[in-house]
Design an enzyme around this catalytic site. Sequence first.
Site, mmCIF file in Angstrom:
data_model
loop_
_atom_site.group_PDB
_atom_site.id
_atom_site.type_symbol
_atom_site.label_atom_id
_atom_site.label_comp_id
_atom_site.label_asym_id
_atom_site.label_seq_id
_atom_site.Cartn_x
_atom_site.Cartn_y
_atom_site.Cartn_z
ATOM 1 N N PRO A 219 0.799 -1.228 0.000
ATOM 2 C CA PRO A 219 0.000 0.000 0.000
ATOM 3 C C PRO A 219 0.828 1.272 0.000
ATOM 4 O O PRO A 219 1.832 1.393 0.718
ATOM 5 C CB PRO A 219 -0.822 -0.134 1.286
ATOM 6 C CG PRO A 219 -0.984 -1.612 1.448
ATOM 7 C CD PRO A 219 0.332 -2.188 1.003
ATOM 8 N N CYS A 220 0.368 2.243 -0.803
ATOM 9 C CA CYS A 220 1.109 3.499 -1.005
ATOM 10 C C CYS A 220 0.841 4.582 0.039
ATOM 11 O O CYS A 220 1.725 5.399 0.306
ATOM 12 C CB CYS A 220 0.775 4.065 -2.381
ATOM 13 S SG CYS A 220 1.136 2.943 -3.738
ATOM 14 N N PRO A 221 -0.376 4.677 0.635
ATOM 15 C CA PRO A 221 -0.684 5.821 1.492
ATOM 16 C C PRO A 221 0.330 6.125 2.590
ATOM 17 O O PRO A 221 0.549 7.309 2.889
ATOM 18 C CB PRO A 221 -2.051 5.436 2.085
ATOM 19 C CG PRO A 221 -2.684 4.615 1.012
ATOM 20 C CD PRO A 221 -1.555 3.804 0.442
#
Length: 347
Positions: free
Chosen positions: A89-91
């Site tokens: 995941p990027c967030p």
Amino acid sequence: MIRRNELKYTSVEICAGAGGQAVGLHNAGFKHAALIEIDKDACQTLRDNTEGNPEWEGCRVIEADLKIFDSGSLGLESGTLDLLAGGVPCPPFSAAGKQLGRDDERDLFPTMLQLVHDLDPKAVMIENVRGLLDPKFEQYRQDIIKQLESMGYEKCYWDILEAKDYGVPQLRPRAILVAMKPKYAQHFEHRKPKATKQVSVADALEDSMKARYDAAAAGPRADEAFKKWYEKALKGVAPTVVGGSKKHGGADLGPTRAKRAWEELGVCGLGVANEPHQMKDMERDLFAAAGPKLTVTQAALIQGFDDDWKFSGRKTAAYRQVGNAFPPPVAKAVGEQIYAAFEAAEV
């Protein structure tokens, strides 16, 4: 994309999404044993495209939360897997968020490293946003490298790859980490793949946009609108296609700045069009003042997917999958480097 390599090296992918990385690695010559993803629409997309397809024989699509996933359920003996890949995941690292890094509950790097420990693959490929390479995360990156080294891996590179350099008509920088066991790392090019010919938005969408205008059967008006769009779209590559989150509204092509960039390319970013056979509002979808809106299929072409890869779910869900994908041509370029190192080690 054309697959030139034999499908002879195995891979498992986590956070597979709608299959961008999977398609790229497949076309580099990797035979997927499993694609693991938590989103039900994305899992259905993966099933729709792989089940019954001889090219993807033996690929299991597993809908699962990685934080409670048992790697033993894969049925793989430790040390037999060739490649473990994934876009965690990027967030936690995105400039658009709070950049909490290891303090973000969505950070799955620890989970990925546990899977590396359990499966002991020959190579590891991890994809994330460019923000992960910001100075503020230097210590975090060093911790990850140390953990990989403690498990017997050598870092081949951790660098930013820009999608437009690999035949994707879009600005989409991604941070890519490749690590391999020394036996294979010694044969790896310790640098990111060489850039290829740049593709414009016009190059990518010419046929599909012409087909949409032809389907509208609007005579000279359609011809003029297509020509106007095409001349603008020749100017270059698109801004980053964004998928957004389930918490925020419907599909469009991003924030105000991105919409302006799309308009420069002759595309209206205020929403996503219906596919030609579903078009209900010709004025909205094709003849807005800013230009035509993109369909989900066209957004996928901007991401570097072939037009035969179909996306499950309603328009907004399908567009979200496209916008959150990793461009297949970029994954293919990295995959081919890993594949070449494996082959060289066999000699």
